[in-house]
Design a protein around this motif. Structure first.
Motif, PDB file in Angstrom:
ATOM      1  N   SER A 242     -16.690   5.010  62.126  1.00 36.88           N
ATOM      2  CA  SER A 242     -15.706   4.053  61.611  1.00 36.88           C
ATOM      3  C   SER A 242     -14.616   3.764  62.627  1.00 36.88           C
ATOM      4  O   SER A 242     -14.144   2.635  62.755  1.00 36.88           O
ATOM      5  N   THR A 243     -14.217   4.781  63.378  1.00 40.58           N
ATOM      6  CA  THR A 243     -13.163   4.602  64.380  1.00 40.58           C
ATOM      7  C   THR A 243     -13.622   3.728  65.515  1.00 40.58           C
ATOM      8  O   THR A 243     -12.841   2.958  66.088  1.00 40.58           O
ATOM      9  N   TYR A 244     -14.927   3.820  65.871  1.00 43.35           N
ATOM     10  CA  TYR A 244     -15.453   3.093  67.018  1.00 43.35           C
ATOM     11  C   TYR A 244     -16.152   1.783  66.658  1.00 43.35           C
ATOM     12  O   TYR A 244     -16.644   1.099  67.547  1.00 43.35           O
ATOM     13  N   ASP A 245     -16.202   1.444  65.375  1.00 42.88           N
ATOM     14  CA  ASP A 245     -16.796   0.168  64.972  1.00 42.88           C
ATOM     15  C   ASP A 245     -15.893  -0.955  65.471  1.00 42.88           C
ATOM     16  O   ASP A 245     -14.751  -1.095  65.034  1.00 42.88           O
ATOM     17  N   TRP A 246     -16.406  -1.752  66.379  1.00 46.42           N
ATOM     18  CA  TRP A 246     -15.596  -2.768  67.066  1.00 46.42           C
ATOM     19  C   TRP A 246     -14.914  -3.721  66.091  1.00 46.42           C
ATOM     20  O   TRP A 246     -13.811  -4.210  66.329  1.00 46.42           O
ATOM     21  N   ALA A 247     -15.549  -3.989  64.958  1.00 46.98           N
ATOM     22  CA  ALA A 247     -15.018  -4.962  64.005  1.00 46.98           C
ATOM     23  C   ALA A 247     -13.729  -4.495  63.341  1.00 46.98           C
ATOM     24  O   ALA A 247     -12.916  -5.316  62.922  1.00 46.98           O
ATOM     25  N   VAL A 248     -13.543  -3.191  63.219  1.00 41.96           N
ATOM     26  CA  VAL A 248     -12.363  -2.679  62.522  1.00 41.96           C
ATOM     27  C   VAL A 248     -11.547  -1.721  63.379  1.00 41.96           C
ATOM     28  O   VAL A 248     -10.509  -1.220  62.943  1.00 41.96           O
ATOM     29  N   HIS A 398     -14.843 -11.629  54.726  1.00 42.01           N
ATOM     30  CA  HIS A 398     -13.983 -11.081  55.789  1.00 42.01           C
ATOM     31  C   HIS A 398     -13.983  -9.566  55.650  1.00 42.01           C
ATOM     32  O   HIS A 398     -13.237  -9.000  54.851  1.00 42.01           O
ATOM     33  N   TYR A 399     -14.843  -8.942  56.425  1.00 39.80           N
ATOM     34  CA  TYR A 399     -15.092  -7.500  56.290  1.00 39.80           C
ATOM     35  C   TYR A 399     -13.838  -6.669  56.559  1.00 39.80           C
ATOM     36  O   TYR A 399     -13.597  -5.659  55.915  1.00 39.80           O
ATOM     37  N   ARG A 400     -13.038  -7.084  57.533  1.00 35.55           N
ATOM     38  CA  ARG A 400     -11.870  -6.304  57.921  1.00 35.55           C
ATOM     39  C   ARG A 400     -10.758  -6.454  56.892  1.00 35.55           C
ATOM     40  O   ARG A 400     -10.395  -7.568  56.510  1.00 35.55           O
ATOM     41  N   SER A 401     -10.184  -5.334  56.469  1.00 35.24           N
ATOM     42  CA  SER A 401      -9.128  -5.367  55.463  1.00 35.24           C
ATOM     43  C   SER A 401      -7.801  -5.775  56.083  1.00 35.24           C
ATOM     44  O   SER A 401      -7.299  -5.131  57.003  1.00 35.24           O
ATOM     45  N   ASN A 402      -7.236  -6.862  55.566  1.00 42.00           N
ATOM     46  CA  ASN A 402      -5.928  -7.305  56.035  1.00 42.00           C
ATOM     47  C   ASN A 402      -4.804  -6.404  55.543  1.00 42.00           C
ATOM     48  O   ASN A 402      -3.684  -6.493  56.047  1.00 42.00           O
ATOM     49  N   ALA A 403      -5.087  -5.550  54.588  1.00 44.88           N
ATOM     50  CA  ALA A 403      -4.073  -4.640  54.064  1.00 44.88           C
ATOM     51  C   ALA A 403      -3.834  -3.459  54.993  1.00 44.88           C
ATOM     52  O   ALA A 403      -2.750  -2.867  54.992  1.00 44.88           O
TER      53      ALA A 403
END
Length: 776
Positions: A242-248, A398-403
């Motif tokens: 999760s830390t290295y997933d480029w998308a987030v 939009h997979y990335r959480s804006n929160a």
């Protein structure tokens, strides 16, 4: 007496020698040193050492004979994965997540060079070792015994055994089982079979188990079509999916995974598996955006993602797991996780975002509307519970959480942190006056910031280059005057300012304090800012917003940390900031959207607007006595166009087509409107701030500005290297208009607060684009 004795006696003067007596000591009175020597002889020490070694060897032989390799196959491994159940605070089911995304592939379907990337990343001696790393294993056992958990050192064989045959629990018995089974597996299986098993059972993030699922999830290709560069990224990913997933990933996460990617490729060159020239020509393969899993539509995915992350964080802290191990323990492992989310408040927040923003967006009519993202977090300041969260229009879209994203500037919502630092540290201005709500600063736009009587090369503009003249800190907060807070940050000290930010809940670990940070040019998330303001609302007691109420797995319960911590700043400092922030609502940048909102039913409100450089983000973070909510609006390019790439930060100017004035998106506009539409439907109307302070708009009436004559000359738009001909002190007060410094009194007269140029629109936010590099 014999002759010899007689002779000796005569030599001593004729006296007979007294017979020698043996030394008699009471039992137990022997010399201590001699006793220790007799107890710890080298023979006994050697014998003890050899005995322990023999016992250990014997015990291991018995263990080796007793422990068998368990039955294991893909179906059995998949059966271990159970759906996690996520519930609202009232017990209603929010979502179920845990469908296994795995497709077994033969090793021949994975290119040899791609296989080598995993060996280079995890275990360069894989093809020559016996299945275990003795040094690494010893370290792992020691860490487990000492409560630190396993920390590296496992071979590919050991990791395969752990993934395929065993659980992820960190106990000595499980570690010993792993060692024995790894030795046996290494003897019974070929290296190729072990590597195939490892590649097919590893968890890569994005709910992808195995290299085929990972290839599809990250690059939309089959495993057989992966390039070396892509394989190196996937192998690097295993360390912390999760830390290295480029998308987030955060900027730090992206930096770390690139370093890991380079490490893998360099190892391949070292092992002669990759040509050096080819390696030098390789570029980092940015993965494709992720696809959301079924059943996590709307806000569900954002809530599940944050819940998983917080549970993983606690497992890492409590059991000493690595990030990848914690993820493996959480994803699809049959957890029942009850959230603090209030079902009604969640629905109200989603409704507010829809009515105040989503329904007004028309990308076909206005392309900029496609670039608008919104995030919000609502927290109970007394308990630290996250009662509602908005991560974006839809987790599928939009997979990335804006929160929780931290890549946008919080802008002027950071200014209350500077004021809190000034009050907490009893900071003084350049002329030695203690900073408070009534302290007077020069609000001239582009006024050079001064430290120890010298200009430091930082002179930020106010919005529309408005000059406010001499103003109190209260007025500077209401109007969000950049020049005042830039100087105040220097007066407080940048180190102390950032220290206070950290205490209040911002992540400043990787930041080097600089002058531009006084205008909020670092990154922050709505979640972080909600925590900062919740701590202020909670009278200075630290609030760490927490989503999880409970987490249970069969008969196992994970105790989550208390969201309410210690006193991090004094109550007086926190309450004074709250008091000052009520002025932003009643007489400042949020008055139209919040103060005059028809839905308001007498609620007491404190808050702050924020608009970042070049209009890329806009914020309103505000609170009532019983609720804190932070709303952020972010400009994110929806697609690549010219020099602008998909995902780049962009100006939101003209969004919704309803913006007044120059069409700029300000914190006092859409973010404040979303905030009010939500908060005025869920907060108590009779709650009151219990403030322990004598300063600020919340405890004294805002004085009416006294008209003054406009200056005959307009200050220069550009700072100069020369001292001004007429001094503009940061705190000196006009002789005929000196406010009283007695806390219990209201100043009879206030310095001029009339700008020398036209003020911004009523619902605007007096902040202007600045170069974040200024002040370096």
């Amino acid at each position: 007496m014999g002759r010899a004795e007689e002779r000796r006696a005569r030599q001593r003067g004729g006296h007979r020698a007294a017979p020698r007596r043996r030394s008699r000591r009471a039992p137990g009175k022997n010399d201590g040193k001699s006793f220790i020597r007799r107890l710890f002889t080298w023979k006994k020490l050697l014998g003890t050492f050899l005995g322990v070694c023999l016992l250990g060897i014997g015990g291991f032989i018995v263990l080796y004979l007793v422990v068998d390799v368990p039955d294991g196959n893909a179906a059995a491994q998949a059966a271990k994965l159970q759906s996690n159940v996520y519930k609202y605070s009232n017990g209603d089911v929010l979502a179920r997540d845990g469908k296994v995304n795995r497709e077994i592939v033969d090793l021949s379907e994975v290119p040899k060079d791609v296989r080598n990337t995993f060996v280079a990343a995890e275990n360069k001696t894989f093809y020559n070792d016996a299945g275990i790393d003795l040094k690494g294993t010893a370290r792992g056992v020691f860490n487990t015994l000492s409560g630190k958990g396993a920390q590296g050192g496992s071979t590919i064989t050991q990791q395969y055994v752990k993934n395929y045959y065993l659980s992820q629990e960190q106990t000595v018995s499980r570690k010993l089982q792993e060692i024995v089974i790894s030795l046996k597996v290494d003897r019974q299986m070929s290296k190729d079979d072990i590597l195939a098993g490892y590649l097919n059972t590893s968890y890569f993030g994005r709910n992808a188990y195995g290299i085929q699922a990972a290839a599809q999830a990250y690059y939309r290709v089959d495993a057989e079509d992966l390039s070396v560069e892509q394989g190196a990224y996937l192998s690097a990913l295993l360390q912390a999916p999760s830390t290295y997933d480029w998308a987030v990933a955060s900027e730090t996460g992206k930096k770390l995974v690139k370093e890991r990617w380079n490490y893998v490729l360099d190892n391949m060159v070292e092992m002669d598996w990759l040509d050096s020239a080819k390696r030098q020509a390789m570029e980092f393969p940015v993965p494709e955006p992720p696809k959301a899993a079924a059943g996590l539509e709307g806000q569900k995915g954002y809530l599940v993602e944050l819940a998983n992350t917080q549970l993983e964080n606690q497992l890492m802290k409590q059991e000493g797991l690595s990030r990848s191990e914690a993820e493996s323990q959480v994803k699809g492992q049959g957890w029942t996780i009850t959230l603090n989310i209030d079902k009604k408040k969640q629905a109200q927040l989603e409704k507010a975002a829809k009515t105040q923003l989503i329904s007004k967006l028309d990308p076909e009519k206005r392309p900029v509307d496609a670039d608008i993202q919104a995030g919000a977090v609502s927290v109970d300041p007394k308990t630290g519970k996250i009662v509602a969260l908005y991560g974006g229009a839809d987790y599928f879209k939009h997979y990335r959480s804006n929160a929780t994203r931290t890549d946008y500037q919080p802008a002027s919502t950071f200014k209350p942190v500077i004021l809190a630092a000034a009050l907490e540290n009893k900071a003084k201005t350049q002329d030695g006056t203690t900073i408070g709500a009534r302290t007077v600063y020069d609000g001239t736009s582009k006024r050079p910031v001064v430290a120890d009587g010298k200009k430091i090369g930082f002179a930020p503009p106010n919005e529309d280059d408005v000059d406010y003249g001499d103003v109190t800190v209260q007025t500077a907060t209401n109007k969000s005057i950049n020049s005042v807070f830039a100087q105040m940050g220097i007066d407080v000290g940048l180190d102390k300012m950032m220290e206070t930010a950290t205490k209040l809940g911002m992540d400043t670990a990787d930041l080097t304090p600089r002058a531009a940070h006084t205008l909020g040019t670092m990154g922050a998330s709505p979640l972080q800012m909600a925590g900062v303001y919740a701590t202020l609302d909670n009278h200075g007691k630290k609030v760490t917003p927490t989503l999880i109420a409970s987490a249970e797995q069969n008969d196992r319960t994970i105790k989550m940390p208390d969201p309410i911590g210690e006193q991090v700043i004094s109550r007086e400092a926190a309450d004074t900031v709250t008091s000052v922030l009520t002025g932003v609502v009643d007489d400042g940048t949020a008055r139209k959207s919040v103060r005059d909102n028809p839905a308001r039913d007498g609620q007491e409100v404190a808050g702050k607007t924020g608009t970042s450089d070049f209009g890329r983000s806009a914020w309103f973070t505000g609170y009532t006595p019983d609720m804190v909510t932070s709303v952020g609006l972010f400009g994110e390019a929806a697609k690549t166009k010219g020099k602008v790439k998909e995902g780049d930060q962009v100006d939101m100017k003209g969004a919704t087509g309803t913006l007044p004035g120059k069409g700029r998106v300000n914190g006092g506009g859409i973010p404040a409107q979303i905030w009010a539409a939500y908060m005025f439907g869920v907060t108590k109307t009779d709650a009151e701030f219990d403030l322990d302070t004598t300063q600020g708009a919340g405890v004294e009436p805002t004085p009416t500005p006294t008209p003054t004559q406009q200056p005959t000359e307009t200050p220069s738009d550009e700072p100069t290297s020369e001292e001004p001909t007429s001094e503009a002190p940061t705190t000196s007060q006009p002789p005929s208009q000196t406010p009283s410094q007695t806390p219990s009194q209201t100043p009879s007269q206030t310095p001029s607060q009339s700008p020398t140029t036209s003020p911004p629109p009523e619902d605007g936010d007096p902040e202007d684009p600045i170069d974040p590099g200024l002040g370096q």
